[in-house]
Design a protein around this motif. Structure first.
Motif, mmCIF file in Angstrom:
data_model
loop_
_atom_site.group_PDB
_atom_site.id
_atom_site.type_symbol
_atom_site.label_atom_id
_atom_site.label_comp_id
_atom_site.label_asym_id
_atom_site.label_seq_id
_atom_site.Cartn_x
_atom_site.Cartn_y
_atom_site.Cartn_z
ATOM 1 N N TYR A 137 0.838 -1.197 0.000
ATOM 2 C CA TYR A 137 0.000 0.000 0.000
ATOM 3 C C TYR A 137 0.875 1.249 0.000
ATOM 4 O O TYR A 137 2.074 1.193 0.243
ATOM 5 N N ARG A 138 0.247 2.386 -0.213
ATOM 6 C CA ARG A 138 0.876 3.675 0.048
ATOM 7 C C ARG A 138 0.251 4.225 1.326
ATOM 8 O O ARG A 138 -0.268 5.330 1.363
ATOM 9 N N THR A 507 11.956 1.515 -1.489
ATOM 10 C CA THR A 507 10.540 1.834 -1.326
ATOM 11 C C THR A 507 10.082 2.704 -2.495
ATOM 12 O O THR A 507 10.910 3.244 -3.237
ATOM 13 N N PRO A 508 8.769 2.883 -2.692
ATOM 14 C CA PRO A 508 8.294 3.736 -3.789
ATOM 15 C C PRO A 508 8.888 5.140 -3.751
ATOM 16 O O PRO A 508 9.247 5.696 -4.798
ATOM 17 N N SER A 509 9.017 5.724 -2.558
ATOM 18 C CA SER A 509 9.567 7.081 -2.481
ATOM 19 C C SER A 509 11.033 7.108 -2.900
ATOM 20 O O SER A 509 11.486 8.075 -3.535
ATOM 21 N N LEU A 625 17.193 14.050 0.478
ATOM 22 C CA LEU A 625 16.034 13.209 0.777
ATOM 23 C C LEU A 625 16.373 11.735 0.616
ATOM 24 O O LEU A 625 15.943 10.889 1.409
ATOM 25 N N LEU A 626 17.139 11.413 -0.417
ATOM 26 C CA LEU A 626 17.527 10.023 -0.633
ATOM 27 C C LEU A 626 18.326 9.475 0.544
ATOM 28 O O LEU A 626 18.099 8.349 0.995
ATOM 29 N N ILE A 692 2.684 12.213 -6.391
ATOM 30 C CA ILE A 692 2.059 10.991 -5.881
ATOM 31 C C ILE A 692 2.675 10.575 -4.546
ATOM 32 O O ILE A 692 1.973 10.131 -3.631
ATOM 33 N N THR A 693 3.997 10.715 -4.426
ATOM 34 C CA THR A 693 4.693 10.279 -3.201
ATOM 35 C C THR A 693 5.026 11.451 -2.279
ATOM 36 O O THR A 693 5.821 11.303 -1.348
#
Length: 698
Positions: A137-138, A507-509, A625-626, A692-693
């Motif tokens: 999920y997100r 992860t998606p982000s 951020l990464l 989206i993220t």
């Protein structure tokens, strides 16, 4: 590195045990949800609502305790303030010293509270990541979106620590006042004249900066290197790294970084002319420039793997290969062979040791110096990027020696060949290979030391913040055995050993941020690599003009990072700066299109500045951020976070340079617009992915 659940239990403040987030319970609930969904006992909606309710209660309990402790600290400060006012007119040195110690005691308790908040914030982030990973999920996006902006948000108290700033300010101001007052009672012979901040204030400010991700220019610049830090470093690790650290070896790694970036960009202003002189089209410059990046895609992996065993040998090999590659590049003119030219650039790419440079900083530099070393790595890269074209500008001459031609096209190769030969001799005489056997023992050090270093406490604080807990082996071991999730204690200690393992940790982000990095490198490479062809076609610029233009672009890197690192990133959230920078890159790309009949110099220069500067701002925030959202398992090993970002950026450069070469088949008059279309599409896609993220970057 130890599993977070175990480390959380080991480092808890005993009297506050009941107020930490119950990480064990949350992991247990995640396993139960997985089992219930597999058996069909519950649906997805129930799982989301139930998990949200449990997490809300956990955060509420932590926040209520936090507010209670803030109130107690505020009450103590209020009482001390009254004593301060009473003593102020006629206080002697002993009374001032006693009052200072009372304020420092409050400061030490505040440090304990800040560490309590930090541990809970890490726990919340980890359990949200775990939930997303297990269910696909997100959920993090939903949870942050619904909680962070709510007027009654308790999540804000944990991640933004509302109210603590007032306590910090009160302690800082009163200690500074007492120190000033004390100077009137102490002889200049007893005390240095320079004003030194109280050590407890330095420690508190460092703790606050760590908790809020506040940044200075040095910290911001250092994050460009994407050397992923472990979340809870320990003093035992730094003790081992102190033995491995050698300043001259670090300097040689930074010089290697500088020379490689000079080597990359010194040929850009003349690559099109060199291609023409060898009978190829001007747009083949894309293949000439990009061939170095093609080889770097592979060299980054084997250099990263090689650095597991040695740092000296890969650097020696790199220097030799770069010497050979630059010599071939220079000889291609007299041999009249475009193939020799391309082979020379491929050799240069195979000599890319940036993965070794990153690994040396990550593995051999103590954490207290790692940010400075990372900033040096980025500064060396930026300086090399600016010096490359500037040096090419000075090589506008032509002569022959021993039937070998020296001109604007070949001199960059000869200059770099000599530079790498000199570097090789310096490396051979000055580099010290660190003992690799020590590295294997870092993770096995006992984490239950007397003082828990969170990376923010000054060495002047002699009193430990956290006392050691008595071991409860039976309970802990039973708990760990029940945890069937992917984070076993032994597994977490080990670095990632394969690309597939590294991919599973993304992860998606993280994937979106790597895509953003790909986008910005693609846009910048299109701008730089085709600049000579475009400016010659539209404005009839000489090589000198192109070189000066590229050097000026490169010189904007450090000033822009100073502005962002010292000011903008302290005023705005990193995710806000990220999205704004992407929009500006998109605007710069749109501005670059040749839509009207006359393409002017002001339009090209302004669009290039907007694109390049925005991309530089974006790169800093993106990598920052990464480094925060990427798994700490990617901090070391062959397939580390730095390697993944390098591969993403290098792949972007390869595709961009290939695009330029392919677009040349439609003619130089259409080159600009054809190469900008993919840039625009990728940029718009990255903006959409970021939106989206967006909430998962909270």
């Amino acid at each position: 590195m130890v599993a977070f659940g175990k480390k959380l239990k080991e480092t808890q403040i005993q009297e506050w045990q009941g107020y930490y987030i119950n990480y064990k319970l949350m992991k247990k609930k995640v396993r139960q949800y997985v089992q219930q969904l597999e058996e069909g006992a519950q649906d997805h909606l129930y799982v989301l609502k139930d998990f949200s309710k449990i997490l809300d209660k956990q955060i509420e309990r932590t926040v209520m305790f936090l507010l209670e402790q803030q109130g107690l600290l505020a009450s103590r400060l209020s009482n001390l303030g009254e004593q301060h006012d009473v003593l102020l007119p006629h206080a002697d040195v002993s009374q001032i010293t006693e009052l200072q110690e009372a304020y420092r005691a409050v400061g030490r308790d505040l440090l304990r509270l800040l560490f309590f908040v930090e541990m809970n914030a890490i726990g919340i982030r980890k359990i949200l990541k775990k939930f997303d990973k297990r269910f696909g999920y997100r959920f993090t996006n939903y949870y942050v979106k619904t909680r962070s902006n709510h007027p009654y948000s308790q999540l804000r108290q944990v991640f933004k620590h509302v109210g603590i700033g007032a306590v910090v300010g009160s302690i800082s101001r009163n200690l500074a006042d007492l120190q000033d007052q004390q100077e009137y009672h102490v002889s200049i012979y007893d005390q240095p004249t320079c004003h030194v901040p109280d050590p407890i204030i330095v420690s508190i400010q460092a703790a606050v900066d760590r908790l809020t991700n506040s940044t200075t220019f040095l910290a911001y610049l250092g994050k460009h290197a994407l050397i992923v830090q472990e979340e809870l470093p320990t003093p035992s690790e730094d003790h081992v790294l102190d033995e491995r650290y050698h300043f001259m070896s670090l300097l040689l790694n930074l010089v290697n970084t500088f020379l490689y970036m000079v080597n990359t960009y010194i040929i850009v202003p003349t690559a099109d002319d060199y291609s023409l002189s060898l009978g190829a089209a001007a747009t083949v410059c894309g293949a000439v420039i990009g061939s170095m990046a093609v080889a770097q895609v592979f060299s980054s992996v084997y250099f990263s793997a090689w650095s597991n065993k040695s740092y000296f040998k890969p650097l020696v090999f790199s220097s030799i290969v770069l010497f050979i590659g630059n010599t071939l590049y220079a000889l291609a003119y007299d041999l009249n062979s475009i193939y020799v030219l391309l082979i020379g650039r491929l050799c240069c790419g195979f000599g890319s040791a940036r993965a070794v440079n990153r690994r040396y900083i990550s593995d051999c530099v103590p954490s207290k110096m790692r940010m400075k070393a990372s900033a040096g790595f980025v500064s060396a890269s930026a300086l090399g990027m600016a010096c490359g074209p500037a040096l090419a500008c000075l090589l506008q001459t032509r002569f022959k020696l021993l039937n070998i031609t020296f001109n604007a096209e070949t001199l960059p190769g000869w200059i770099m060949a000599v530079a790498w030969l000199v570097y090789l001799m310096w490396l051979w005489t000055s580099f010290r290979e660190p003992p690799h056997e020590a590295k294997d023992n870092i993770s096995s050090q006992d984490t239950n030391s007397g003082i828990l270093e969170t990376g923010v406490l000054g060495t002047s604080i002699n009193q430990p913040l956290l006392t050691n807990m008595e071991e409860k082996q039976d309970d802990e071991n039973g708990e760990e055995e029940c945890d069937i999730s992917e984070e076993s204690s032994e597994e977490i200690k080990k670095p990632v050993t394969s690309i597939s393992s590294a991919y599973r940790l993304l992860t998606p982000s993280v994937k979106v941020q790597l895509f953003v990095y790909f986008m910005l490198k693609y846009a910048v490479e299109i701008l730089l690599a085709e600049s000579s062809v475009v400016t010659t076609y539209y404005f009839i610029w000489s090589t000198t003009h192109v070189a000066l233009f590229l050097a000026c672009l490169g010189l904007t890197v450090l000033p822009i990072n100073i502005l962002v690192g010292s000011y903008i990133s302290n005023k705005l959230e990193e995710r806000q700066v990220l999205l704004a920078s992407e929009v500006l890159v998109c605007f710069g790309i749109i501005l670059s299109f040749n839509i009207i009949t006359t393409y002017s110099v002001p339009q090209y220069v302004c669009s290039a500045l907007v694109t390049f500067v925005s991309a530089e701002v974006l790169e800093g925030v993106n990598l920052s951020l990464l480094s925060r959202v990427m798994s700490s398992r990617l901090s070391r090993g062959t397939y580390n976070g730095g390697l993944l970002s390098t591969e993403a950026g290098t792949l972007a450069r390869v595709i961009a340079d290939g695009t330029i070469t392919v677009a040349g088949y439609w003619g130089i008059n259409k080159l600009l617009n054809i190469t900008l279309l993919p840039s625009l599409f990728i940029c718009i896609s990255s903006i959409a992915a970021t939106c989206i993220t967006y909430n998962s970057l909270y």
